[in-house]
Enzyme design. Structure first.
Site, PDB file in Angstrom:
ATOM      1  N   ALA A  96       0.167   1.459 -16.873  1.00  0.00           N
ATOM      2  CA  ALA A  96      -0.187   0.280 -16.089  1.00  0.00           C
ATOM      3  C   ALA A  96      -0.268   0.679 -14.628  1.00  0.00           C
ATOM      4  O   ALA A  96       0.567   1.457 -14.142  1.00  0.00           O
ATOM      5  CB  ALA A  96       0.840  -0.836 -16.265  1.00  0.00           C
ATOM      6  N   ASN A  98       0.253  -1.339 -12.407  1.00  0.00           N
ATOM      7  CA  ASN A  98       1.320  -2.139 -11.797  1.00  0.00           C
ATOM      8  C   ASN A  98       2.076  -2.850 -12.916  1.00  0.00           C
ATOM      9  O   ASN A  98       1.450  -3.511 -13.745  1.00  0.00           O
ATOM     10  CB  ASN A  98       0.719  -3.153 -10.821  1.00  0.00           C
ATOM     11  CG  ASN A  98       1.735  -3.755  -9.894  1.00  0.00           C
ATOM     12  OD1 ASN A  98       2.781  -4.223 -10.335  1.00  0.00           O
ATOM     13  ND2 ASN A  98       1.453  -3.754  -8.602  1.00  0.00           N
ATOM     14  N   HIS A 131      -0.380  -1.098   1.650  1.00  0.00           N
ATOM     15  CA  HIS A 131       0.840  -0.488   1.140  1.00  0.00           C
ATOM     16  C   HIS A 131       1.561   0.269   2.249  1.00  0.00           C
ATOM     17  O   HIS A 131       1.016   0.500   3.330  1.00  0.00           O
ATOM     18  CB  HIS A 131       0.526   0.477  -0.010  1.00  0.00           C
ATOM     19  CG  HIS A 131       0.323  -0.203  -1.326  1.00  0.00           C
ATOM     20  ND1 HIS A 131      -0.907  -0.652  -1.739  1.00  0.00           N
ATOM     21  CD2 HIS A 131       1.194  -0.512  -2.321  1.00  0.00           C
ATOM     22  CE1 HIS A 131      -0.782  -1.218  -2.935  1.00  0.00           C
ATOM     23  NE2 HIS A 131       0.476  -1.142  -3.311  1.00  0.00           N
ATOM     24  N   HIS A 132       2.768   0.692   1.940  1.00  0.00           N
ATOM     25  CA  HIS A 132       3.581   1.483   2.856  1.00  0.00           C
ATOM     26  C   HIS A 132       2.933   2.832   3.144  1.00  0.00           C
ATOM     27  O   HIS A 132       2.092   3.320   2.373  1.00  0.00           O
ATOM     28  CB  HIS A 132       4.979   1.690   2.256  1.00  0.00           C
ATOM     29  CG  HIS A 132       4.947   2.245   0.864  1.00  0.00           C
ATOM     30  ND1 HIS A 132       4.909   3.597   0.578  1.00  0.00           N
ATOM     31  CD2 HIS A 132       4.903   1.612  -0.344  1.00  0.00           C
ATOM     32  CE1 HIS A 132       4.869   3.774  -0.720  1.00  0.00           C
ATOM     33  NE2 HIS A 132       4.868   2.586  -1.313  1.00  0.00           N
ATOM     34  N   LYS A 135       2.672   5.907   0.547  1.00  0.00           N
ATOM     35  CA  LYS A 135       1.829   5.880  -0.656  1.00  0.00           C
ATOM     36  C   LYS A 135       0.715   6.902  -0.499  1.00  0.00           C
ATOM     37  O   LYS A 135      -0.039   6.879   0.486  1.00  0.00           O
ATOM     38  CB  LYS A 135       1.257   4.488  -0.906  1.00  0.00           C
ATOM     39  CG  LYS A 135       0.484   4.390  -2.216  1.00  0.00           C
ATOM     40  CD  LYS A 135       0.178   2.955  -2.584  1.00  0.00           C
ATOM     41  CE  LYS A 135      -0.640   2.863  -3.873  1.00  0.00           C
ATOM     42  NZ  LYS A 135       0.085   3.451  -5.030  1.00  0.00           N
ATOM     43  N   GLY A 141      -3.865   1.917  -7.468  1.00  0.00           N
ATOM     44  CA  GLY A 141      -4.256   1.676  -8.856  1.00  0.00           C
ATOM     45  C   GLY A 141      -4.432   0.197  -9.142  1.00  0.00           C
ATOM     46  O   GLY A 141      -5.304  -0.198  -9.928  1.00  0.00           O
ATOM     47  N   THR A 142      -3.615  -0.628  -8.501  1.00  0.00           N
ATOM     48  CA  THR A 142      -3.730  -2.075  -8.685  1.00  0.00           C
ATOM     49  C   THR A 142      -5.073  -2.577  -8.166  1.00  0.00           C
ATOM     50  O   THR A 142      -5.739  -3.403  -8.808  1.00  0.00           O
ATOM     51  CB  THR A 142      -2.580  -2.793  -7.947  1.00  0.00           C
ATOM     52  OG1 THR A 142      -1.345  -2.323  -8.482  1.00  0.00           O
ATOM     53  CG2 THR A 142      -2.678  -4.297  -8.113  1.00  0.00           C
TER      54      THR A 142
END
Length: 233
Positions: A96, A98, A131-132, A135, A141-142
């Site tokens: 997944a 996420n 994102h932070h 990453k 990926g999400t």
């Protein structure tokens, strides 16, 4: 349940904490340099490693009849090979982008909205993810999963980072501070805009989802997704 952790960064440590609180045992913490791995001690493996290590970790688990959960992104060029191996070995595997319950509901909402909008070409779609700064992969990926949901229900043919056209869906990636993950899908026209957005407040939802998936997959054979785990089908 005896869990092996492939990758022991922040996510691996959070998964460990949640798993222990739910009565499970962590039997291994494995990084890229680990060579001697006793697969007989594991009931299930959870992989939150590096993109360069994920495929190798997954194949080792499948070859040793260990069900594997993977949340590592950036390795999906080898995804179909992992699926083929899992089918050949009659293993069990969940990938997944996420594992958060909220994000997987967001995926379903995204698909539903895309179906509603597919005959309204005056609306152009764009995705943004934040994102932070630690990453490594971009887009997330999400964001790719969201883009694929739009593409499968529209006239878009592909997605591209920081570029759009009539057939190309634009994804914008930003890396800011310690942001756990914010994803926005926006349909924009001359007269108005429609926007859906998911904001993660911390990483606990991702870790809890991964442990829940590991609990669910025990005793099963096949390739699954979080839609199966959460019975969203």
């Amino acid at each position: 349940m005896r869990i092996a952790l492939f990758g022991y960064g922040k996510m691996g440590q959070m998964i460990e904490e949640i798993a222990l609180n739910r009565g499970h045992e962590i039997v291994a913490k494995i990084d890229e340099s680990t060579e001697d791995i006793n697969f007989n001690t594991m009931d299930v493996a959870i992989d939150f490693s590096m993109p360069s290590a994920a495929y190798g970790n997954i194949t080792k688990c499948i070859n040793n009849n260990v069900p594997v959960i993977s949340g590592t992104t950036g390795w999906l060029d080898d995804y179909e090979n992992a699926v083929s191996l899992c089918n050949d070995k009659k293993g069990a595997f969940i990938y997944a982008s996420n594992f958060s319950l909220g994000v997987n509901i967001f995926f379903e909402l995204n698909n539903y909205l895309a179906k509603m909008m597919q005959n309204l070409p005056e609306y152009k779609v764009e995705l943004e993810e934040i994102h932070h700064t630690q990453k490594l992969d971009a887009p997330s990926g999400t964001a790719i999963t969201l883009a694929e949901g739009v593409i499968s229900n529209s006239n878009y043919k592909a997605w591209k980072l920081d570029h759009s056209s009539d057939e190309t869906l634009k994804i914008t990636s930003k890396r800011i501070g310690k942001v756990p993950g914010t994803h926005t899908v926006e349909y924009d026209s001359v007269v108005d805009s429609i926007q859906i957005k998911h904001t993660a407040h911390n990483r606990e939802g991702f870790a809890l989802g991964a442990v829940t998936a590991a609990e669910w997959i025990i005793g099963k054979t096949g390739i699954f997704s979080m839609r199966d785990v959460l019975n969203l089908g």
